[in-house]
Write a protein that holds these residues in place. Structure first.
Motif, PDB file in Angstrom:
ATOM      1  N   ILE A  35       0.871  -1.169   0.000  1.00  0.00           N
ATOM      2  CA  ILE A  35       0.000   0.000   0.000  1.00  0.00           C
ATOM      3  C   ILE A  35       0.907   1.218   0.000  1.00  0.00           C
ATOM      4  O   ILE A  35       1.703   1.410   0.915  1.00  0.00           O
ATOM      5  CB  ILE A  35      -0.915   0.043   1.247  1.00  0.00           C
ATOM      6  CG1 ILE A  35      -1.769  -1.199   1.340  1.00  0.00           C
ATOM      7  CG2 ILE A  35      -1.753   1.310   1.262  1.00  0.00           C
ATOM      8  CD1 ILE A  35      -2.809  -1.320   0.255  1.00  0.00           C
ATOM      9  N   GLY A  36       0.810   2.020  -1.028  1.00  0.00           N
ATOM     10  CA  GLY A  36       1.650   3.207  -1.137  1.00  0.00           C
ATOM     11  C   GLY A  36       1.319   4.249  -0.084  1.00  0.00           C
ATOM     12  O   GLY A  36       0.250   4.217   0.536  1.00  0.00           O
ATOM     13  N   ARG A  37       2.229   5.184   0.107  1.00  0.00           N
ATOM     14  CA  ARG A  37       2.058   6.233   1.110  1.00  0.00           C
ATOM     15  C   ARG A  37       0.772   7.023   0.885  1.00  0.00           C
ATOM     16  O   ARG A  37       0.103   7.427   1.832  1.00  0.00           O
ATOM     17  CB  ARG A  37       3.257   7.162   1.083  1.00  0.00           C
ATOM     18  CG  ARG A  37       3.196   8.211   2.165  1.00  0.00           C
ATOM     19  CD  ARG A  37       4.358   9.163   2.095  1.00  0.00           C
ATOM     20  NE  ARG A  37       5.609   8.428   2.183  1.00  0.00           N
ATOM     21  CZ  ARG A  37       6.788   8.943   1.876  1.00  0.00           C
ATOM     22  NH1 ARG A  37       6.874  10.173   1.450  1.00  0.00           N
ATOM     23  NH2 ARG A  37       7.874   8.222   1.989  1.00  0.00           N
ATOM     24  N   ALA A  38       0.404   7.238  -0.367  1.00  0.00           N
ATOM     25  CA  ALA A  38      -0.802   8.016  -0.671  1.00  0.00           C
ATOM     26  C   ALA A  38      -2.063   7.347  -0.135  1.00  0.00           C
ATOM     27  O   ALA A  38      -3.048   8.028   0.137  1.00  0.00           O
ATOM     28  CB  ALA A  38      -0.928   8.218  -2.175  1.00  0.00           C
ATOM     29  N   LEU A  48      -7.324  10.738   9.358  1.00  0.00           N
ATOM     30  CA  LEU A  48      -6.553  10.291   8.194  1.00  0.00           C
ATOM     31  C   LEU A  48      -6.926   8.868   7.786  1.00  0.00           C
ATOM     32  O   LEU A  48      -7.001   8.560   6.595  1.00  0.00           O
ATOM     33  CB  LEU A  48      -5.055  10.389   8.481  1.00  0.00           C
ATOM     34  CG  LEU A  48      -4.494  11.802   8.505  1.00  0.00           C
ATOM     35  CD1 LEU A  48      -3.058  11.787   9.019  1.00  0.00           C
ATOM     36  CD2 LEU A  48      -4.564  12.436   7.127  1.00  0.00           C
ATOM     37  N   ALA A  49      -7.178   8.004   8.756  1.00  0.00           N
ATOM     38  CA  ALA A  49      -7.577   6.625   8.439  1.00  0.00           C
ATOM     39  C   ALA A  49      -8.912   6.611   7.695  1.00  0.00           C
ATOM     40  O   ALA A  49      -9.093   5.852   6.741  1.00  0.00           O
ATOM     41  CB  ALA A  49      -7.651   5.786   9.704  1.00  0.00           C
ATOM     42  N   ALA A  50      -9.844   7.461   8.121  1.00  0.00           N
ATOM     43  CA  ALA A  50     -11.141   7.550   7.434  1.00  0.00           C
ATOM     44  C   ALA A  50     -10.952   8.044   6.001  1.00  0.00           C
ATOM     45  O   ALA A  50     -11.581   7.530   5.068  1.00  0.00           O
ATOM     46  CB  ALA A  50     -12.082   8.467   8.208  1.00  0.00           C
ATOM     47  N   GLU A  51     -10.077   9.030   5.825  1.00  0.00           N
ATOM     48  CA  GLU A  51      -9.802   9.538   4.475  1.00  0.00           C
ATOM     49  C   GLU A  51      -9.110   8.477   3.618  1.00  0.00           C
ATOM     50  O   GLU A  51      -9.434   8.318   2.443  1.00  0.00           O
ATOM     51  CB  GLU A  51      -8.959  10.802   4.553  1.00  0.00           C
ATOM     52  CG  GLU A  51      -9.702  11.985   5.148  1.00  0.00           C
ATOM     53  CD  GLU A  51      -8.792  13.174   5.419  1.00  0.00           C
ATOM     54  OE1 GLU A  51      -7.635  13.184   4.938  1.00  0.00           O
ATOM     55  OE2 GLU A  51      -9.243  14.090   6.121  1.00  0.00           O
ATOM     56  N   ASP A  52      -8.162   7.747   4.206  1.00  0.00           N
ATOM     57  CA  ASP A  52      -7.491   6.664   3.479  1.00  0.00           C
ATOM     58  C   ASP A  52      -8.501   5.618   3.028  1.00  0.00           C
ATOM     59  O   ASP A  52      -8.443   5.110   1.921  1.00  0.00           O
ATOM     60  CB  ASP A  52      -6.434   5.983   4.359  1.00  0.00           C
ATOM     61  CG  ASP A  52      -5.186   6.825   4.552  1.00  0.00           C
ATOM     62  OD1 ASP A  52      -4.991   7.803   3.796  1.00  0.00           O
ATOM     63  OD2 ASP A  52      -4.402   6.499   5.465  1.00  0.00           O
ATOM     64  N   ARG A  53      -9.438   5.289   3.915  1.00  0.00           N
ATOM     65  CA  ARG A  53     -10.453   4.275   3.605  1.00  0.00           C
ATOM     66  C   ARG A  53     -11.321   4.733   2.440  1.00  0.00           C
ATOM     67  O   ARG A  53     -11.624   3.962   1.536  1.00  0.00           O
ATOM     68  CB  ARG A  53     -11.292   4.014   4.858  1.00  0.00           C
ATOM     69  CG  ARG A  53     -12.072   2.754   4.831  1.00  0.00           C
ATOM     70  CD  ARG A  53     -12.697   2.378   6.175  1.00  0.00           C
ATOM     71  NE  ARG A  53     -13.036   3.454   7.066  1.00  0.00           N
ATOM     72  CZ  ARG A  53     -12.339   3.782   8.164  1.00  0.00           C
ATOM     73  NH1 ARG A  53     -11.258   3.123   8.495  1.00  0.00           N
ATOM     74  NH2 ARG A  53     -12.736   4.767   8.934  1.00  0.00           N
ATOM     75  N   ARG A  54     -11.707   6.014   2.433  1.00  0.00           N
ATOM     76  CA  ARG A  54     -12.512   6.541   1.334  1.00  0.00           C
ATOM     77  C   ARG A  54     -11.729   6.525   0.025  1.00  0.00           C
ATOM     78  O   ARG A  54     -12.270   6.252  -1.041  1.00  0.00           O
ATOM     79  CB  ARG A  54     -12.986   7.952   1.639  1.00  0.00           C
ATOM     80  CG  ARG A  54     -14.169   8.007   2.583  1.00  0.00           C
ATOM     81  CD  ARG A  54     -14.818   9.369   2.600  1.00  0.00           C
ATOM     82  NE  ARG A  54     -13.941  10.432   3.029  1.00  0.00           N
ATOM     83  CZ  ARG A  54     -13.727  10.796   4.277  1.00  0.00           C
ATOM     84  NH1 ARG A  54     -14.348  10.167   5.246  1.00  0.00           N
ATOM     85  NH2 ARG A  54     -12.908  11.790   4.569  1.00  0.00           N
ATOM     86  N   PHE A  55     -10.420   6.817   0.095  1.00  0.00           N
ATOM     87  CA  PHE A  55      -9.580   6.823  -1.094  1.00  0.00           C
ATOM     88  C   PHE A  55      -9.435   5.422  -1.680  1.00  0.00           C
ATOM     89  O   PHE A  55      -9.457   5.234  -2.879  1.00  0.00           O
ATOM     90  CB  PHE A  55      -8.210   7.407  -0.740  1.00  0.00           C
ATOM     91  CG  PHE A  55      -7.295   7.552  -1.927  1.00  0.00           C
ATOM     92  CD1 PHE A  55      -7.503   8.556  -2.863  1.00  0.00           C
ATOM     93  CD2 PHE A  55      -6.233   6.692  -2.102  1.00  0.00           C
ATOM     94  CE1 PHE A  55      -6.662   8.694  -3.962  1.00  0.00           C
ATOM     95  CE2 PHE A  55      -5.387   6.816  -3.196  1.00  0.00           C
ATOM     96  CZ  PHE A  55      -5.587   7.825  -4.123  1.00  0.00           C
ATOM     97  N   GLN A  56      -9.310   4.433  -0.792  1.00  0.00           N
ATOM     98  CA  GLN A  56      -9.111   3.051  -1.236  1.00  0.00           C
ATOM     99  C   GLN A  56     -10.419   2.409  -1.709  1.00  0.00           C
ATOM    100  O   GLN A  56     -10.429   1.659  -2.665  1.00  0.00           O
ATOM    101  CB  GLN A  56      -8.532   2.219  -0.090  1.00  0.00           C
ATOM    102  CG  GLN A  56      -8.191   0.821  -0.514  1.00  0.00           C
ATOM    103  CD  GLN A  56      -6.754   0.503  -0.208  1.00  0.00           C
ATOM    104  OE1 GLN A  56      -6.126   1.200   0.558  1.00  0.00           O
ATOM    105  NE2 GLN A  56      -6.241  -0.536  -0.769  1.00  0.00           N
ATOM    106  N   ASP A  57     -11.521   2.692  -1.012  1.00  0.00           N
ATOM    107  CA  ASP A  57     -12.822   2.119  -1.349  1.00  0.00           C
ATOM    108  C   ASP A  57     -13.824   3.239  -1.578  1.00  0.00           C
ATOM    109  O   ASP A  57     -14.666   3.516  -0.736  1.00  0.00           O
ATOM    110  CB  ASP A  57     -13.341   1.218  -0.208  1.00  0.00           C
ATOM    111  CG  ASP A  57     -12.429   0.043   0.058  1.00  0.00           C
ATOM    112  OD1 ASP A  57     -11.908  -0.531  -0.916  1.00  0.00           O
ATOM    113  OD2 ASP A  57     -12.232  -0.297   1.241  1.00  0.00           O
ATOM    114  N   PRO A  58     -13.746   3.933  -2.736  1.00  0.00           N
ATOM    115  CA  PRO A  58     -14.668   5.054  -2.965  1.00  0.00           C
ATOM    116  C   PRO A  58     -16.119   4.598  -2.961  1.00  0.00           C
ATOM    117  O   PRO A  58     -16.412   3.453  -3.297  1.00  0.00           O
ATOM    118  CB  PRO A  58     -14.256   5.590  -4.340  1.00  0.00           C
ATOM    119  CG  PRO A  58     -13.300   4.632  -4.917  1.00  0.00           C
ATOM    120  CD  PRO A  58     -12.881   3.660  -3.860  1.00  0.00           C
ATOM    121  N   PRO A  59     -17.034   5.506  -2.559  1.00  0.00           N
ATOM    122  CA  PRO A  59     -18.462   5.141  -2.483  1.00  0.00           C
ATOM    123  C   PRO A  59     -19.059   4.780  -3.824  1.00  0.00           C
ATOM    124  O   PRO A  59     -18.596   5.049  -4.855  1.00  0.00           O
ATOM    125  CB  PRO A  59     -19.134   6.386  -1.919  1.00  0.00           C
ATOM    126  CG  PRO A  59     -18.116   7.460  -1.884  1.00  0.00           C
ATOM    127  CD  PRO A  59     -16.787   6.859  -2.206  1.00  0.00           C
TER     128      PRO A  59
END
Length: 72
Positions: free
Chosen positions: A26-29, A61-72
């Motif tokens: 998993i990349g830094r982004a 940040l974890a919530a934002e990462d989760r949205r980035f990885q699994d967009p709605p």
């Protein structure tokens, strides 16, 4: 042996105890929470840990990462 070499060796030993195991980079982004905790830890004068709830900046940040990885 480098520190990462010792960790890699331990992982290889422990993996043998599982029926199946997979690893994904998993990349830094996509993992900004872990990166932010590591960056903040570099500037601390003493060891820190939390026992229950993560700090607010980590949760956000974890919530934002989760949205980035699994967009709605």
């Amino acid at each position: 042996m480098s520190d990462i070499g010792a960790i890699t060796r331990d992982i290889k030993v422990f993996v043998g105890h599982f029926t199946s195991c997979s690893f994904t980079h998993i990349g830094r982004a996509c993992n900004r929470a872990a990166h932010a905790m590591a960056a903040r830890g570099l500037h601390l004068q003493s060891d820190r840990m939390w026992m229950e709830d993560a700090p607010d900046f980590v949760l956000q940040l974890a919530a934002e990462d989760r949205r980035f990885q699994d967009p709605p």
